[in-house]
Structures are given as C-alpha cells and as structure tokens.
Enzyme design. Structure first.
Site, short mmCIF file in Angstrom:
data_model
loop_
_atom_site.label_atom_id
_atom_site.label_comp_id
_atom_site.label_asym_id
_atom_site.label_seq_id
_atom_site.Cartn_x
_atom_site.Cartn_y
_atom_site.Cartn_z
N SER A 143 0.85 -1.19 0.00
CA SER A 143 0.00 0.00 0.00
C SER A 143 0.88 1.24 0.00
CB SER A 143 -0.89 0.01 1.25
OG SER A 143 -1.52 1.27 1.43
N TYR A 156 -1.54 -0.57 10.33
CA TYR A 156 -1.69 -0.85 8.90
C TYR A 156 -0.47 -0.37 8.13
CZ TYR A 156 -3.74 -1.10 4.26
OH TYR A 156 -3.97 -1.41 2.94
#
Length: 253
Positions: A143, A156
């Site tokens: 990501s 995350y």
C-alpha cells in the site's frame, strides 16, 4: 487473446475488495484460478459468477484464513502438486482499528498477524514451490501507506511497510533466477477497507484498480504504485511531509 492459457494462479483475499475484482481480470486473461479467503459463501458466489462469465476457465475455491500459517503453506503446496502453479498473489489484508494508545492493541495485533505473518507464510510457500519448479511469479499487495506512518493507521502502515521490505528481500535472493517478485502499492481504491475514511485523495474504482494490477502483473514489474500516476510521484513525497501536515490530513490507504 489469452496469452496465459494453461497458467494457474492462487489468490488470497479473493472474497472482497481488490481480490474480488482481480479474479475476473485474471480469468479474462487466461488464468485458471484457485481462490482463497475466509468467507466460503462469498467465494462460492464468486466461483459461480466466474463460471458463467468465463466457462473455459477452471476455478476452485478454498476457505482459508492466512493466520493459520501451516494451512496456508499446505494449501499452496497442494495446489502446485494437483495442477501446477504459475502465479501467487498475496493479497489478503485487514485495516487498522484506530489511534495508538486508545485501547485497540488487539486489533493492531490482528493486523500484523494477517498483513505481515499471513502474507509472509503465503510468500514463503510460493517461493518454495517456485524454487522446486524453477519458475513462477509472486505478487505482493502492499500500500502507499507503507511510505509513511499515517495517523489512525499505525499498524496498517507498519504492516504494509514490513511486507514490502520482506518482498524486497525475496526479490534480491531470487535475482538471476526465473522467479519474479512484484510488489504493488495501491493508493485509494474504493474498497471496504477504506470506505469509512474522511478523505480518499485520487480515489479510483475497484474494477479500474484491478485492471491496473492485472496489467502490472502481466508486465512483471518489480514495484509500482496503483495507479502509477500520480502516486509514483506522491508516495515518495509522503516521507518528506511535515508531521503537522499529515496530522491535519487524517489517515488513509
């Protein structure tokens, strides 16, 4: 033209989000599929949809929790033994639970167990198979959050940075072999993992995101943002932004 006819792909996290959209993209490009996720009912609905849209493709589904690490390794080894394996996409992932220090550590731990250890188990099993057969392609979904610790998304961001570095180590170890390792860094793609966020700059739809991912897989790139522009310019700049500016902007994938 299906240039991948006869090839077989194993995709984790296939029941929703990018994985759910990527499955028909890969089928349309000639891949037979083994689709894995925790939600068996969603997988079966996806299998039926793919059977109707791409009847020439073989599609199997497998209920699999990537935090059951031994089961992940067994599933990939069995897939290769039963019908061959050309592509493994380590896509399964979950999002963050909130700001650090607000009592969300159990959720943070689950993020690391899924996004790091589950992905590592997937990559390790894939590389073991590909070393034996001396060919294969591993794709790791990281990501743009890997570029900087984002507020409200600490675990995350950490997980996506960690798995990107692990994939980089695998790519270096496999340099000069017929085994390819690709790491992709999606920006804001319209999936359940980010739909509650206040700000999603440069948002694109999940179908477009999946097409870009499939294009990059076929190009066998080493690394890329998704989409390439503008994130290939913006993501590295995240490391240079003042903390105060990021604090005002909130979190995101």
């Amino acid at each position: 033209m299906n240039t991948n006819a006869g090839k077989r792909a194993f995709l984790t996290g296939a029941s929703s989000g990018i994985g759910r959209a990527l499955a028909p993209e890969l089928a349309a490009r000639g891949y037979d599929l083994v689709l894995a996720a925790r939600n068996a009912d969603s997988l079966e609905r996806l299998r039926q949809d793919l059977a109707a849209r791409h009847p020439q493709r073989q599609v199997q589904v497998r209920a699999l929790d990537v935090t059951r690490y031994d089961e992940v390794q067994a599933a990939i080894a069995e897939t290769a033994a039963q019908g061959g394996l050309d592509l493994v996409v380590a896509n399964a992932g979950i999002g963050s639970t909130g700001p650090i220090g607000n009592g969300h550590f159990a959720g943070d731990r689950a993020v690391i167990e899924t996004n790091v250890l589950g992905a590592m188990a997937t990559i390790d099993a894939a590389v073991a198979v590909f070393r034996r057969q001396q060919r294969g392609h591993v794709v790791v979904i990281s990501s743009v959050a890997a570029y900087r610790g984002l507020p409200g998304a600490g675990s995350y961001s950490a997980s996506k940075a960690a798995i990107a570095v692990y994939a980089d180590a695998a790519r270096i170890e496999l340099h000069g072999t017929p085994i390819r390792v690709t790491t992709l860094f999606p920006g804001f793609i319209d999936t359940p993992i980010n739909q509650d966020m206040k700000s999603r700059p440069f948002l694109i739809g999940v179908e477009r995101g999946a097409r870009i991912v499939a294009d990059l897989i076929e190009r066998r790139v080493q690394t890329s943002t998704v989409p390439v522009m503008p994130w290939c310019l913006i993501a590295p700049l995240l490391r240079l932004l003042p903390a105060g500016l990021l604090a005002r902007g909130g979190s995101g994938r």
